[in-house]
Write a protein that holds these residues in place. Structure first.
Motif, PDB file in Angstrom:
ATOM      1  N   UNK A  17      -9.786   4.967  -0.884  1.00  0.00           N
ATOM      2  CA  UNK A  17      -8.661   5.558  -1.618  1.00  0.00           C
ATOM      3  C   UNK A  17      -9.127   6.723  -2.487  1.00  0.00           C
ATOM      4  N   UNK A  18     -10.046   7.506  -1.924  1.00  0.00           N
ATOM      5  CA  UNK A  18     -10.633   8.609  -2.693  1.00  0.00           C
ATOM      6  C   UNK A  18      -9.582   9.617  -3.157  1.00  0.00           C
ATOM      7  N   UNK A  19      -8.530   9.814  -2.366  1.00  0.00           N
ATOM      8  CA  UNK A  19      -7.510  10.795  -2.772  1.00  0.00           C
ATOM      9  C   UNK A  19      -6.762  10.320  -4.005  1.00  0.00           C
ATOM     10  N   UNK A  20      -6.517   9.012  -4.108  1.00  0.00           N
ATOM     11  CA  UNK A  20      -5.892   8.486  -5.324  1.00  0.00           C
ATOM     12  C   UNK A  20      -6.794   8.717  -6.526  1.00  0.00           C
ATOM     13  N   UNK A  21      -8.102   8.536  -6.330  1.00  0.00           N
ATOM     14  CA  UNK A  21      -9.042   8.791  -7.416  1.00  0.00           C
ATOM     15  C   UNK A  21      -9.033  10.248  -7.842  1.00  0.00           C
ATOM     16  N   UNK A  22      -9.009  11.147  -6.869  1.00  0.00           N
ATOM     17  CA  UNK A  22      -8.962  12.585  -7.169  1.00  0.00           C
ATOM     18  C   UNK A  22      -7.664  12.946  -7.889  1.00  0.00           C
ATOM     19  N   UNK A  23      -6.552  12.357  -7.440  1.00  0.00           N
ATOM     20  CA  UNK A  23      -5.267  12.632  -8.092  1.00  0.00           C
ATOM     21  C   UNK A  23      -5.282  12.155  -9.542  1.00  0.00           C
ATOM     22  N   UNK A  24      -5.893  10.998  -9.785  1.00  0.00           N
ATOM     23  CA  UNK A  24      -5.991  10.488 -11.150  1.00  0.00           C
ATOM     24  C   UNK A  24      -6.829  11.414 -12.020  1.00  0.00           C
ATOM     25  N   UNK A  25      -7.940  11.895 -11.462  1.00  0.00           N
ATOM     26  CA  UNK A  25      -8.782  12.825 -12.203  1.00  0.00           C
ATOM     27  C   UNK A  25      -8.016  14.096 -12.539  1.00  0.00           C
ATOM     28  N   UNK A  26      -7.225  14.588 -11.593  1.00  0.00           N
ATOM     29  CA  UNK A  26      -6.472  15.818 -11.827  1.00  0.00           C
ATOM     30  C   UNK A  26      -5.437  15.646 -12.933  1.00  0.00           C
ATOM     31  N   UNK A  27      -4.811  14.467 -13.009  1.00  0.00           N
ATOM     32  CA  UNK A  27      -3.817  14.235 -14.061  1.00  0.00           C
ATOM     33  C   UNK A  27      -4.451  14.233 -15.446  1.00  0.00           C
ATOM     34  N   UNK A  28      -5.701  13.798 -15.531  1.00  0.00           N
ATOM     35  CA  UNK A  28      -6.422  13.814 -16.797  1.00  0.00           C
ATOM     36  C   UNK A  28      -5.904  12.782 -17.794  1.00  0.00           C
ATOM     37  N   UNK A  29      -6.405  12.889 -19.019  1.00  0.00           N
ATOM     38  CA  UNK A  29      -5.972  12.006 -20.084  1.00  0.00           C
ATOM     39  C   UNK A  29      -6.659  10.656 -20.109  1.00  0.00           C
TER      40      UNK A  29
END
Length: 336
Positions: free
Chosen positions: A314-326
């Motif tokens: 689920x690497x894309x979910x991890x990347x999306x979470x990183x992009x959202x930040x916070x």
């Protein structure tokens, strides 16, 4: 073995699972079964085509990872089967100041990274992981914690009693708070929201100020008895550097370690002159710095903070979470 790669084009939607032959170590190589990888903003920059050096497919991305040695070449002396190790982000930078020739090979781009079940590389490309850390915790160290160490204690020299201002709550920020506190500094954390206040205190911050409060600079000078911040760790770049400069003491050192808010840095030169401020740009750290960091983490039993865990599938979910930040701490991918 399974790996994840940009095969024909570097874009996040083109990061796919591939099959590769299991590696066989050369004379001086080790094979590491990767157990965890940690994400950095550079991984997003590479995926977005916005990194500061050219990166081409095919590429196995992600620079930070930890795993277990499962095979060694016949002349390997630094590791044995069963050792727990971390990959070194800049494997050719063994010690001393950084030079252009030792910065060319970077894990995760332009060189292949850690997003694979088995990683085969020279024994010189790894360090022993801290004994008290899990694989997930150890995976967070190669860029974030090593950058904080290199900035505070190699490029700079944090001393007991210094006022250290740390902006943000990501991996470098959390590591800087923990390391500066271990050196006897007073750490002031500046964040956007109040939701992590108690955790930041627990990690070592003496004071937590809110960047959205226009009076935060005055508050900082109040808690430091009008001295200001002797050392500033700026993780965002852009206009946040100008904001941080207003909190600086005379002869302050300002470490520029990220660009989440923008890669173009602006500040008032008169403000910099009034303070005789010194700006230092981080470029991660050497293998020797990594090894020194490991000693301190073990001695002080310091643990990195993990914000979220995802399966590597689920690497894309991890990347999306990183992009959202916070998030508070690092985003980690685990190998099942």
């Amino acid at each position: 073995m399974k790996a994840y790669a940009y095969v024909d084009r570097i874009a996040l939607e083109r990061l796919v699972e591939i099959d590769q032959p299991d590696p066989v170590p050369g004379e001086h190589d080790v094979v590491v079964a990767m157990k965890a990888a940690a994400l950095n903003y550079r991984d997003l920059a590479i995926a977005d085509g916005d990194y500061h050096i050219e990166v081409q497919p095919p590429l196995i991305p992600v620079s930070d990872g930890a795993g277990e040695v499962v095979a060694v070449g016949k002349s390997v002396r630094r590791f044995r089967v069963g050792d727990r190790v971390c990959a070194v982000y800049l494997p050719d930078w063994t010690h001393g100041p950084i030079r252009r020739e030792v910065a060319a090979r970077r894990l995760g781009g332009p060189s292949n990274g850690v997003l694979r079940e088995l990683m085969c590389a020279s024994e010189e490309d790894f360090v022993m992981a801290p004994r008290h850390l899990s694989f997930e915790e150890a995976a967070t160290l190669p860029i974030a914690s090593v950058t904080a160490w290199q900035s505070l204690f190699v490029n700079g020299s944090v001393k007991p009693g210094d006022n250290v201002l740390v902006q943000g709550t990501g991996g470098v920020s959390i590591a800087a708070i923990q390391l500066a506190r271990s050196a006897g500094a007073r750490v002031i954390s500046v964040v956007r929201t109040d939701k992590h206040r108690e955790t930041l205190y627990r990690l070592g911050a003496s004071d937590v100020l809110l960047s959205d409060d226009p009076s935060w600079h005055r508050q900082l000078f109040a808690v430091t008895r009008a001295v200001g911040a002797n050392v500033i760790v700026n993780v965002a770049g852009g206009e946040t550097v100008s904001d941080a400069l207003l909190a600086a003491s005379g002869a302050a050192t300002i470490h520029l370690v990220g660009y989440a808010a923008g890669k173009m840095v602006t500040f008032d030169m008169f403000e910099a002159i009034r303070r005789a401020a010194k700006f230092l740009v981080a470029a991660a750290g050497s293998r020797a710095s990594f090894q020194e960091l490991v000693k301190l983490l073990e001695l002080e039993e310091i643990r990195p903070l993990i914000a979220q865990r995802f399966s590597v599938r689920n690497h894309r979910e991890g990347m999306d979470s990183l992009r959202r930040g916070g998030h508070l701490g690092k985003v980690v991918l685990t190998f099942d």
